[in-house]
Design an enzyme around this catalytic site. Structure first.
Site, PDB file in Angstrom:
ATOM      1  N   ASP A 268       0.773  -1.300  -0.127  1.00 26.62           N
ATOM      2  CA  ASP A 268       0.012  -0.088   0.165  1.00 26.62           C
ATOM      3  C   ASP A 268       0.579   1.061   0.029  1.00 26.62           C
ATOM      4  OD1 ASP A 268      -2.669   1.420   0.597  1.00 26.62           O
ATOM      5  OD2 ASP A 268      -1.566   1.872   2.340  1.00 26.62           O
TER       6      ASP A 268
ATOM      7  N   GLU B 137       1.156  -1.238  -5.434  1.00 29.09           N
ATOM      8  CA  GLU B 137      -0.001  -0.023  -5.327  1.00 29.09           C
ATOM      9  C   GLU B 137       0.703   1.278  -5.427  1.00 29.09           C
ATOM     10  OE1 GLU B 137      -2.967   3.103  -4.040  1.00 29.09           O
ATOM     11  OE2 GLU B 137      -1.487   2.189  -2.615  1.00 29.09           O
TER      12      GLU B 137
HETATM   13  C1  GLC Z   1      -3.804   3.482  -0.498  1.00 30.52           C
HETATM   14  C2  GLC Z   1      -5.164   2.959  -0.230  1.00 30.52           C
HETATM   15  C3  GLC Z   1      -6.089   4.194   0.071  1.00 30.52           C
HETATM   16  C4  GLC Z   1      -5.644   4.721   1.352  1.00 30.52           C
HETATM   17  C5  GLC Z   1      -4.276   5.317   1.239  1.00 30.52           C
HETATM   18  C6  GLC Z   1      -3.560   5.606   2.610  1.00 30.52           C
HETATM   19  O1  GLC Z   1      -3.834   4.236  -1.536  1.00 30.52           O
HETATM   20  O2  GLC Z   1      -5.695   2.454  -1.528  1.00 30.52           O
HETATM   21  O3  GLC Z   1      -7.499   3.890   0.223  1.00 30.52           O
HETATM   22  O4  GLC Z   1      -6.509   5.947   1.570  1.00 30.52           O
HETATM   23  O5  GLC Z   1      -3.458   4.064   0.997  1.00 30.52           O
HETATM   24  O6  GLC Z   1      -3.288   4.293   3.150  1.00 30.52           O
HETATM   25  C1  GLC Z   2      -3.073   9.040  -4.175  1.00 29.96           C
HETATM   26  C2  GLC Z   2      -1.914   8.033  -3.924  1.00 29.96           C
HETATM   27  C3  GLC Z   2      -2.690   6.693  -3.935  1.00 29.96           C
HETATM   28  C4  GLC Z   2      -4.009   6.546  -3.151  1.00 29.96           C
HETATM   29  C5  GLC Z   2      -4.780   7.733  -3.445  1.00 29.96           C
HETATM   30  C6  GLC Z   2      -5.880   7.559  -2.314  1.00 29.96           C
HETATM   31  O1  GLC Z   2      -3.428   9.086  -5.638  1.00 29.96           O
HETATM   32  O2  GLC Z   2      -0.930   8.285  -4.955  1.00 29.96           O
HETATM   33  O3  GLC Z   2      -1.622   5.721  -3.253  1.00 29.96           O
HETATM   34  O4  GLC Z   2      -4.414   5.234  -3.497  1.00 29.96           O
HETATM   35  O5  GLC Z   2      -4.152   8.909  -3.283  1.00 29.96           O
HETATM   36  O6  GLC Z   2      -6.995   8.321  -2.791  1.00 29.96           O
END
Ligand code: GLC
Ligand code: GLC
Length: 652
Positions: A296, A338
């Site tokens: 994540d 991710e």
């Molecule tokens: C990732 C998750 C998102 C979350 C963020 C912080 O981007 O997909 O839902 O808000 O990480 O953990």
């Molecule tokens: C941003 C981050 C991504 C996360 C997202 C949550 O785009 O790069 O990691 O999932 O915010 O909204």
């Protein structure tokens, strides 16, 4: 450089010789079973050690107690290996013999929130048959760890990586479920939320209480001097909830780095103890039977003054270090990246020594872009240039997930087509919020940033594709068009190179759910509009073939069954072709003797592909659509109805 490499190799070898006896001694009593176990461990350690040593040296070599940390990491890894359940060790051997297992066309992923889907882990057992009907082989359970009450960013603020949220179940239940899923041919996927913990994690509580060792686990500052300097180069991820990336913690009197919400404290990976502690949590999860960890927010893990603190070289080294530890102590574990960032940066995380899998945010965003514009130019050029990845890795293709849609295409790609990237993003946002005249979409804006004018989009697949508005208008033509769009996108997800990942609920056309607005812990975050409770009641009495839910479900499971029979759909790559028609997206999939031409009409009107265009792909004249099993063989090009797609095999 090569002198330096030699030096590192020799240094790595010498260090390993020194550490091996100690690590071995730490592993436990000496009996025959143990000897055998050690052998496998030592073999893999030798194989991956130089790589691990090299990155750890770069990250932490300057620490006076660097060797102590190395020893601690290896001792920890060996103990975790000793704890690893037998069935997983068995799996480790199987996967080592077949490292590309996940590239099979039989792979199909699903993702869900346990609480919204089946209330708890116990309830999930009852749905394994459902997963099998869908053909799932990969199941991602959204974060289900212990979290603070109220807002926990949908579970992404973890208070304890070894405890399950009590409302959802227990760790014992999770590992039992992992095993049952495995016996049913389904790999369990969980998140590894490695960039931050919640402010209620024991480390954070100790740091708050003034324990300096644990204050070093986070990035805590006595005053605003450094935060202000860092801040100049950082972007706001959640500008709606807070401007800037730092939060004042009154208890410790310090400013804490919080990239996401104020209660999500970024970990300080410059501290080797943090790496070791998190590597241990990672192996703990692997030993529960988790087969894929989704890394994540992986882009944010390393900070350096004067940079935007995203995708830094050290963030990549960290992934490599976690990867090497996993290869040594839980070798069948895979990582999925991710990184929802610029496409060039996304690709850099994809490598057998980093993440073997990655979300494909570019394909996702551009499918929506093509649906809005009815033109596939940007999609074509981006997929042509940017879809290729390392042959031992795979994309995870998705249409919707729990997060928003951000328009992460490359500006240069757009400009080469005469598209102004800024204006185009504004247009897409207006289109998907339904502000643009004639738009079919019902999305919600997410995280408007008044400084930049940026925002992103929330909404379900069906609502964004026009079904919600069409149903409200009770207009049969509009409903058919929305169904056509949904099926079109799903066909691409299921036929493009990579593993398709279905956001559960989308299989039956879930619409936006606005009830989140009455929950104060959710109302400020529009992503909840597409995180709806599974309406089993509604689905259970769906037996009528005319009912939309039934159609969606059956068409999708039919396509999944077909996908699994087509070896050409295995493996990561696809060749995008020029269809000569700006509304039609086409690509060829090929494996051994099978070739398929996949064509997709993004407009609501009939479109054709000229024979010359087809001649460039093949000299064949007889095309059979594997979906409808009808043959189109007139030698005069192809015609597609509005939103029609076809998976064509061809011959003479
Ligand atoms: C990732 C998750 C998102 C979350 C963020 C912080 O981007 O997909 O839902 O808000 O990480 O953990
Ligand atoms: C941003 C981050 C991504 C996360 C997202 C949550 O785009 O790069 O990691 O999932 O915010 O909204």
């Amino acid at each position: 450089m090569s002198d330096n490499n030699d030096w590192i190799s020799r240094h790595a070898e010498k260090t390993l010789m020194r550490l091996l006896p100690r690590v071995r001694a730490a592993m436990g009593p000496m009996d025959a079973r143990y000897d055998q176990m050690w052998e496998g461990f030592e073999q893999r350690l030798r194989q991956h050690w130089e790589r691990l040593f090299r990155v750890l040296l770069q990250l932490y070599g300057w620490q006076y107690d660097f060797f102590y940390h190395l020893e601690q990491i290896l001792v920890m890894a060996s103990r975790r290996w000793a704890d690893r359940p037998e069935y997983l060790k068995e799996l480790d051997w199987q996967r080592q013999a077949d490292p590309r297992w996940f590239q099979s066309q039989e792979m199909v992923g699903g993702v869900l929130y346990v609480d919204l889907f089946s209330r708890n882990l116990a309830g999930l057992h009852d749905h394994i048959a459902y997963f099998k009907t869908m053909g799932l082989t990969y199941l991602h359970l959204m974060p289900l760890f212990a979290v603070p009450h109220g807002n926990s960013d949908g579970g992404y603020a973890v208070s304890d990586y070894r405890a399950i949220n009590a409302d959802i179940g227990t760790m014992e239940e999770l590992s039992a479920l992992a095993r049952i899923l495995h016996d049913n041919g389904i790999s369990l996927v969980l998140d590894f939320v490695l960039n931050h913990t919640s402010d209620e994690h024991i480390w954070a509580r100790r740091a708050r209480g003034g324990d300096v060792d644990f204050q070093e686990y986070y990035l805590m500052f006595d005053d605003r001097t450094l935060p202000d300097q860092y801040q100049q180069h950082l972007r706001d991820i959640f500008p709606d909830s807070r401007r800037g990336c730092f939060t004042f913690d009154p208890e410790s009197g310090k400013w804490v780095w919080t990239t996401f919400n104020s209660f999500q404290w970024d970990l300080n990976y410059a501290n080797p103890s943090v790496f070791r502690a998190m590597a241990e949590e990672m192996l703990f999860l692997a030993n529960q039977g988790v087969q894929v960890l989704r890394l994540d927010a992986v882009a944010f893990t390393w900070k350096r003054l004067g940079t935007d603190c995203e995708n830094l070289p050290e963030a990549h080294m960290l992934v490599e270090a976690f990867n090497a530890v996993a290869k040594i102590a839980a070798p069948s574990l895979l990582f999925k990246s991710e990184a929802i960032v610029h496409p060039d940066e996304v690709i850099r995380y994809i490598h057998p020594d980093k993440c073997q899998l990655s979300y494909n945010p570019l394909l996702m965003a551009l499918l929506w872009e093509a649906l809005a514009t009815r033109e596939v130019r940007l999609l074509n050029s981006a997929m042509w240039k940017r879809a290729r990845i390392h042959p031992e890795c795979a994309w995870v293709n998705y249409l919707r997930c729990h997060d928003d849609i951000g328009w992460t295409f490359d500006d240069q790609d757009a400009m080469e087509l005469g598209i102004n990237p800024h204006d185009h993003r504004q247009f897409l946002n207006r289109f998907y919020t339904g502000e643009f005249p004639g738009s079919f979409a019902r999305g919600l804006p997410f995280q408007y940033n008044p400084d930049t004018g940026d925002r992103r989009i929330s909404g379900t697949l069906a609502s964004l594709a026009g079904l919600e508005a069409a149903l409200e208008k009770e207009d049969a033509g509009l409903i058919e068009a929305a169904v056509g769009r949904i099926n079109l996108l799903r066909s691409i997800m299921l036929s493009a190179g990579g593993i398709p990942l279905i956001y559960l609920g989308d299989e039956w056309g879930m619409l936006n759910d606005y009830t989140y607005l009455s929950d104060p812990a959710k109302a400020g975050d529009s992503r909840w509009v597409h995180r709806a409770r599974q309406r089993w009641e509604a689905r259970n009495d769906v037996t009528d073939a005319e009912v939309l839910e039934w159609r969606f479900f059956n068409e999708m499971t039919g396509l999944i069954r077909l996908r699994k029979q087509l070896p050409a759909l295995q493996n990561g790559n696809m060749e995008v072709i020029d269809t000569g028609n700006i509304h039609v997206f086409g690509f060829v999939r090929e494996f051994e003797n099978q070739k398929l031409l996949i064509v997709n009409n993004f407009s609501e009107t009939p479109q054709s592909i000229a024979q010359e265009q087809l001649n460039a792909v093949t000299s064949a004249t007889r095309f059979t659509d594997r979906i409808t099993e009808t043959t189109i063989s007139n030698g005069k090009g192809l015609r597609l109805e509005g939103y029609q797609f076809a998976w064509l095999s061809f011959g003479h």
